[in-house]
Structure formats: structure tokens, C-alpha cells
Motif scaffolding. Structure first.
Motif, PDB file in Angstrom:
ATOM      1  N   GLU A 290       0.826  -1.211   0.000  1.00  0.00           N
ATOM      2  CA  GLU A 290       0.000   0.000   0.000  1.00  0.00           C
ATOM      3  C   GLU A 290       0.860   1.261   0.000  1.00  0.00           C
ATOM      4  N   GLN A 291       1.927   1.251   0.777  1.00  0.00           N
ATOM      5  CA  GLN A 291       2.826   2.403   0.816  1.00  0.00           C
ATOM      6  C   GLN A 291       3.534   2.599  -0.522  1.00  0.00           C
ATOM      7  N   ARG A 292       3.967   1.506  -1.134  1.00  0.00           N
ATOM      8  CA  ARG A 292       4.610   1.605  -2.451  1.00  0.00           C
ATOM      9  C   ARG A 292       3.631   2.135  -3.493  1.00  0.00           C
ATOM     10  N   ILE A 293       2.383   1.687  -3.439  1.00  0.00           N
ATOM     11  CA  ILE A 293       1.359   2.174  -4.377  1.00  0.00           C
ATOM     12  C   ILE A 293       1.148   3.671  -4.175  1.00  0.00           C
ATOM     13  N   GLU A 294       1.066   4.113  -2.940  1.00  0.00           N
ATOM     14  CA  GLU A 294       0.904   5.551  -2.658  1.00  0.00           C
ATOM     15  C   GLU A 294       2.078   6.351  -3.210  1.00  0.00           C
ATOM     16  N   ARG A 295       3.305   5.868  -3.003  1.00  0.00           N
ATOM     17  CA  ARG A 295       4.490   6.580  -3.504  1.00  0.00           C
ATOM     18  C   ARG A 295       4.511   6.620  -5.025  1.00  0.00           C
ATOM     19  N   THR A 296       4.164   5.514  -5.653  1.00  0.00           N
ATOM     20  CA  THR A 296       4.164   5.468  -7.109  1.00  0.00           C
ATOM     21  C   THR A 296       3.065   6.357  -7.671  1.00  0.00           C
ATOM     22  N   THR A 297       1.902   6.381  -7.037  1.00  0.00           N
ATOM     23  CA  THR A 297       0.830   7.279  -7.455  1.00  0.00           C
ATOM     24  C   THR A 297       1.294   8.725  -7.377  1.00  0.00           C
ATOM     25  N   ALA A 298       1.985   9.088  -6.299  1.00  0.00           N
ATOM     26  CA  ALA A 298       2.504  10.445  -6.151  1.00  0.00           C
ATOM     27  C   ALA A 298       3.517  10.763  -7.257  1.00  0.00           C
ATOM     28  N   CYS A 299       4.353   9.804  -7.602  1.00  0.00           N
ATOM     29  CA  CYS A 299       5.311  10.006  -8.706  1.00  0.00           C
ATOM     30  C   CYS A 299       4.573  10.225 -10.026  1.00  0.00           C
ATOM     31  N   PHE A 300       3.532   9.434 -10.262  1.00  0.00           N
ATOM     32  CA  PHE A 300       2.734   9.608 -11.480  1.00  0.00           C
ATOM     33  C   PHE A 300       2.087  10.990 -11.501  1.00  0.00           C
ATOM     34  N   LEU A 301       1.556  11.432 -10.367  1.00  0.00           N
ATOM     35  CA  LEU A 301       0.935  12.764 -10.303  1.00  0.00           C
ATOM     36  C   LEU A 301       1.933  13.863 -10.654  1.00  0.00           C
ATOM     37  N   ARG A 302       3.153  13.746 -10.136  1.00  0.00           N
ATOM     38  CA  ARG A 302       4.189  14.734 -10.469  1.00  0.00           C
ATOM     39  C   ARG A 302       4.516  14.692 -11.953  1.00  0.00           C
ATOM     40  N   ALA A 303       4.621  13.490 -12.513  1.00  0.00           N
ATOM     41  CA  ALA A 303       4.934  13.347 -13.933  1.00  0.00           C
ATOM     42  C   ALA A 303       3.820  13.936 -14.796  1.00  0.00           C
ATOM     43  N   VAL A 304       2.570  13.723 -14.406  1.00  0.00           N
ATOM     44  CA  VAL A 304       1.430  14.296 -15.129  1.00  0.00           C
ATOM     45  C   VAL A 304       1.531  15.815 -15.128  1.00  0.00           C
ATOM     46  N   ALA A 305       1.811  16.390 -13.978  1.00  0.00           N
ATOM     47  CA  ALA A 305       1.927  17.852 -13.870  1.00  0.00           C
ATOM     48  C   ALA A 305       3.119  18.358 -14.688  1.00  0.00           C
ATOM     49  N   ASP A 306       4.257  17.696 -14.563  1.00  0.00           N
ATOM     50  CA  ASP A 306       5.466  18.120 -15.279  1.00  0.00           C
ATOM     51  C   ASP A 306       5.284  18.069 -16.794  1.00  0.00           C
ATOM     52  N   ARG A 307       4.528  17.100 -17.271  1.00  0.00           N
ATOM     53  CA  ARG A 307       4.334  16.916 -18.711  1.00  0.00           C
ATOM     54  C   ARG A 307       3.102  17.633 -19.240  1.00  0.00           C
ATOM     55  N   GLY A 308       2.343  18.261 -18.363  1.00  0.00           N
ATOM     56  CA  GLY A 308       1.145  18.979 -18.782  1.00  0.00           C
ATOM     57  C   GLY A 308       0.052  18.071 -19.313  1.00  0.00           C
ATOM     58  N   MET A 309      -0.018  16.847 -18.798  1.00  0.00           N
ATOM     59  CA  MET A 309      -1.051  15.898 -19.227  1.00  0.00           C
ATOM     60  C   MET A 309      -2.393  16.288 -18.621  1.00  0.00           C
ATOM     61  N   PHE A 310      -3.461  15.956 -19.334  1.00  0.00           N
ATOM     62  CA  PHE A 310      -4.805  16.177 -18.813  1.00  0.00           C
ATOM     63  C   PHE A 310      -5.134  15.055 -17.833  1.00  0.00           C
ATOM     64  N   ILE A 311      -5.685  15.439 -16.681  1.00  0.00           N
ATOM     65  CA  ILE A 311      -6.108  14.460 -15.682  1.00  0.00           C
ATOM     66  C   ILE A 311      -7.501  14.855 -15.200  1.00  0.00           C
ATOM     67  N   THR A 312      -8.370  13.876 -15.042  1.00  0.00           N
ATOM     68  CA  THR A 312      -9.728  14.147 -14.581  1.00  0.00           C
ATOM     69  C   THR A 312      -9.728  14.347 -13.067  1.00  0.00           C
ATOM     70  N   ALA A 313     -10.846  14.824 -12.546  1.00  0.00           N
ATOM     71  CA  ALA A 313     -10.968  15.054 -11.103  1.00  0.00           C
ATOM     72  C   ALA A 313     -10.820  13.762 -10.308  1.00  0.00           C
ATOM     73  N   ASP A 314     -11.178  12.629 -10.920  1.00  0.00           N
ATOM     74  CA  ASP A 314     -11.036  11.355 -10.207  1.00  0.00           C
ATOM     75  C   ASP A 314      -9.709  10.657 -10.522  1.00  0.00           C
ATOM     76  N   GLY A 315      -8.772  11.388 -11.128  1.00  0.00           N
ATOM     77  CA  GLY A 315      -7.416  10.871 -11.313  1.00  0.00           C
ATOM     78  C   GLY A 315      -7.196   9.989 -12.521  1.00  0.00           C
ATOM     79  N   ARG A 316      -8.012  10.153 -13.568  1.00  0.00           N
ATOM     80  CA  ARG A 316      -7.841   9.337 -14.777  1.00  0.00           C
ATOM     81  C   ARG A 316      -7.068  10.104 -15.845  1.00  0.00           C
ATOM     82  N   VAL A 317      -6.285   9.322 -16.622  1.00  0.00           N
ATOM     83  CA  VAL A 317      -5.555   9.868 -17.764  1.00  0.00           C
ATOM     84  C   VAL A 317      -5.908   9.040 -18.997  1.00  0.00           C
TER      85      VAL A 317
END
Length: 91
Positions: free
Chosen positions: A7-34
Motif C-alpha cells: 500500500e505504501q509503495r502504491i501511494e508513492r508510485t501514485t505520487a510520482c505519477f501525479l508529479r509526472a502528469v503535472a510536469d508533462r502537462g497531461m490532462f487528468i480528470t478530477a477522479d485521477g484518470r488519464v
């Protein structure tokens, strides 16, 4: 204890994905979908490979909801869980 580690690894990886989405300017929905394309970029797979995995009954969980021109979309937490659950450790 091992489930808590996952669970902790999933949380950390999700946070990494969120940063990557922001850094790359990807569109993300309010419920976290790409989009399928963005999910592929985040995980290192081509969108076509994700489609092939889906057809074979494998790959990450997905939504049958269109997003950014793709028929399927992926929640970042599901992508992170898929990545972390497929992790192998050597002893």
C-alpha cells in the motif's frame, strides 16, 4: 506487514505519477484518470500494447470512459497498483 508495504509503495508510485502528469502537462480528470496514451507514457508502454494487454485479459485496470480521444482511460492509482504488484524481488 507485507500488505502495508505494498500500500505504501502504491501511494508513492501514485505520487510520482501525479508529479509526472503535472510536469508533462497531461490532462487528468478530477477522479485521477488519464488517457490511454498518457497511461502508456507513464508506464513505459505504447497505447497499442496496453490495448493488446486488455484484449488478453492482462494489464492495469481501466475505465470504459472516453478521454482525450481514447476509448479507454486509466486511474493513476490503478496504474501504480499494477506496477507495484508486478514488482519482483530477488532474495
Amino acid at each position: 506487514m507485507q500488505n502495508n508495504d505494498l500500500e505504501q509503495r502504491i501511494e508513492r508510485t501514485t505520487a510520482c505519477f501525479l508529479r509526472a502528469v503535472a510536469d508533462r502537462g497531461m490532462f487528468i480528470t478530477a477522479d485521477g484518470r488519464v488517457s490511454e496514451s498518457d497511461a502508456g507514457e507513464l508506464t513505459g508502454y505504447a497505447a497499442g500494447t496496453l490495448r493488446n494487454m486488455r484484449s488478453a485479459g492482462a494489464g492495469p485496470a481501466f475505465f470504459n470512459r472516453p478521454l482525450c480521444g481514447f476509448a479507454k482511460s486509466y486511474r493513476l492509482e490503478d496504474l501504480a497498483a499494477w506496477v507495484e504488484k508486478s514488482r519482483e524481488e530477488t532474495m
